[in-house]
Write a protein that holds these residues in place. Sequence first.
Motif, PDB file in Angstrom:
ATOM      1  N   ALA A   1      42.706 -34.725 -49.064  1.00  0.00           N
ATOM      2  CA  ALA A   1      41.396 -33.966 -49.068  1.00  0.00           C
ATOM      3  C   ALA A   1      40.230 -34.745 -48.920  1.00  0.00           C
ATOM      4  CB  ALA A   1      41.351 -33.250 -50.274  1.00  0.00           C
ATOM      5  N   GLU A   2      40.277 -35.931 -49.639  1.00  0.00           N
ATOM      6  CA  GLU A   2      39.261 -37.059 -49.741  1.00  0.00           C
ATOM      7  C   GLU A   2      38.917 -37.427 -48.014  1.00  0.00           C
ATOM      8  OE1 GLU A   2      39.805 -39.897 -52.619  1.00  0.00           O
ATOM      9  OE2 GLU A   2      39.558 -38.527 -54.128  1.00  0.00           O
ATOM     10  N   ARG A   3      40.086 -37.979 -47.520  1.00  0.00           N
ATOM     11  CA  ARG A   3      40.075 -38.442 -46.089  1.00  0.00           C
ATOM     12  C   ARG A   3      39.503 -37.280 -45.326  1.00  0.00           C
ATOM     13  NH1 ARG A   3      45.263 -40.112 -47.422  1.00  0.00           N
ATOM     14  NH2 ARG A   3      45.977 -38.639 -45.831  1.00  0.00           N
ATOM     15  N   LEU A   4      39.753 -36.100 -45.248  1.00  0.00           N
ATOM     16  CA  LEU A   4      39.342 -34.980 -44.505  1.00  0.00           C
ATOM     17  C   LEU A   4      37.857 -34.815 -44.934  1.00  0.00           C
ATOM     18  CD1 LEU A   4      42.329 -32.511 -44.617  1.00  0.00           C
ATOM     19  CD2 LEU A   4      41.661 -33.883 -42.632  1.00  0.00           C
ATOM     20  N   ALA A   5      37.459 -34.799 -46.001  1.00  0.00           N
ATOM     21  CA  ALA A   5      36.173 -34.717 -46.258  1.00  0.00           C
ATOM     22  C   ALA A   5      35.119 -35.728 -45.760  1.00  0.00           C
ATOM     23  CB  ALA A   5      35.778 -34.697 -47.873  1.00  0.00           C
ATOM     24  N   LYS A   6      35.591 -36.988 -45.816  1.00  0.00           N
ATOM     25  CA  LYS A   6      35.006 -38.081 -45.022  1.00  0.00           C
ATOM     26  C   LYS A   6      34.828 -37.818 -43.794  1.00  0.00           C
ATOM     27  CE  LYS A   6      35.968 -41.872 -48.298  1.00  0.00           C
ATOM     28  NZ  LYS A   6      36.640 -43.312 -48.312  1.00  0.00           N
ATOM     29  N   ARG A   7      35.870 -37.380 -43.040  1.00  0.00           N
ATOM     30  CA  ARG A   7      35.906 -37.376 -41.522  1.00  0.00           C
ATOM     31  C   ARG A   7      35.033 -36.144 -41.400  1.00  0.00           C
ATOM     32  NH1 ARG A   7      41.769 -36.133 -38.939  1.00  0.00           N
ATOM     33  NH2 ARG A   7      41.008 -37.454 -36.978  1.00  0.00           N
ATOM     34  N   GLU A   8      34.839 -34.925 -41.993  1.00  0.00           N
ATOM     35  CA  GLU A   8      34.007 -33.916 -41.625  1.00  0.00           C
ATOM     36  C   GLU A   8      32.557 -34.382 -41.821  1.00  0.00           C
ATOM     37  OE1 GLU A   8      35.276 -30.634 -44.013  1.00  0.00           O
ATOM     38  OE2 GLU A   8      37.183 -30.365 -42.904  1.00  0.00           O
ATOM     39  N   ALA A   9      32.145 -35.275 -42.910  1.00  0.00           N
ATOM     40  CA  ALA A   9      31.008 -35.776 -42.979  1.00  0.00           C
ATOM     41  C   ALA A   9      30.554 -36.632 -41.933  1.00  0.00           C
ATOM     42  CB  ALA A   9      30.970 -36.571 -44.479  1.00  0.00           C
ATOM     43  N   ALA A  10      31.477 -37.374 -41.394  1.00  0.00           N
ATOM     44  CA  ALA A  10      31.101 -38.358 -40.318  1.00  0.00           C
ATOM     45  C   ALA A  10      30.948 -37.430 -38.985  1.00  0.00           C
ATOM     46  CB  ALA A  10      32.344 -39.373 -40.276  1.00  0.00           C
ATOM     47  N   LEU A  11      31.808 -36.374 -38.767  1.00  0.00           N
ATOM     48  CA  LEU A  11      31.605 -35.681 -37.749  1.00  0.00           C
ATOM     49  C   LEU A  11      30.093 -34.985 -37.701  1.00  0.00           C
ATOM     50  CD1 LEU A  11      32.667 -34.627 -35.162  1.00  0.00           C
ATOM     51  CD2 LEU A  11      33.818 -32.819 -36.252  1.00  0.00           C
ATOM     52  N   ALA A  12      29.947 -34.499 -38.886  1.00  0.00           N
ATOM     53  CA  ALA A  12      28.636 -33.952 -38.988  1.00  0.00           C
ATOM     54  C   ALA A  12      27.253 -34.791 -38.678  1.00  0.00           C
ATOM     55  CB  ALA A  12      28.294 -33.225 -40.319  1.00  0.00           C
ATOM     56  N   ARG A  13      27.151 -36.013 -39.291  1.00  0.00           N
ATOM     57  CA  ARG A  13      26.585 -37.003 -38.823  1.00  0.00           C
ATOM     58  C   ARG A  13      26.509 -37.438 -37.329  1.00  0.00           C
ATOM     59  NH1 ARG A  13      28.868 -39.553 -43.425  1.00  0.00           N
ATOM     60  NH2 ARG A  13      29.899 -40.885 -42.059  1.00  0.00           N
ATOM     61  N   LYS A  14      27.408 -37.554 -36.709  1.00  0.00           N
ATOM     62  CA  LYS A  14      27.578 -37.617 -35.214  1.00  0.00           C
ATOM     63  C   LYS A  14      26.932 -36.570 -34.424  1.00  0.00           C
ATOM     64  CE  LYS A  14      30.697 -38.179 -31.418  1.00  0.00           C
ATOM     65  NZ  LYS A  14      31.874 -37.954 -31.145  1.00  0.00           N
ATOM     66  N   ARG A  15      27.313 -35.290 -34.744  1.00  0.00           N
ATOM     67  CA  ARG A  15      26.735 -34.317 -34.163  1.00  0.00           C
ATOM     68  C   ARG A  15      25.178 -34.010 -34.449  1.00  0.00           C
ATOM     69  NH1 ARG A  15      31.569 -30.158 -35.586  1.00  0.00           N
ATOM     70  NH2 ARG A  15      32.877 -30.770 -33.810  1.00  0.00           N
ATOM     71  N   ALA A  16      24.705 -34.643 -35.708  1.00  0.00           N
ATOM     72  CA  ALA A  16      23.314 -34.401 -35.809  1.00  0.00           C
ATOM     73  C   ALA A  16      22.521 -35.590 -34.768  1.00  0.00           C
ATOM     74  CB  ALA A  16      22.935 -34.853 -37.480  1.00  0.00           C
TER      75      ALA A  16
END
Length: 88
Positions: A63-78
């Motif tokens: 779950a922690e890895r997935l949360a980090k991945r989603e946060a990184a993807l959000a930063r990339k999209r921003a």
Amino acid sequence: TAHEEMEARGGWDHPDVIKERKKKERAAAKAAKAAKSGAASAAKKAAPAKKQLSPEEAEKAKAERLAKREAALARKRAREAQKKQDDE
């Protein structure tokens, strides 16, 4: 320049001589790479095994890895959205 290099070598080299030299250089580089990766794989084998996690711990880590991945993807999209706005 190429002319100066030719003079430093002592003259013009036949294309076959150049090809043979390049083959030897590639073979030496390949051997060095193989030796390096062989040493790295030996080091991996010598490394101690990872600690086995309980199912709850494994689920939490996932779950922690997935949360980090989603946060990184959000930063990339921003960043991409901001760049697109800047370009317009």
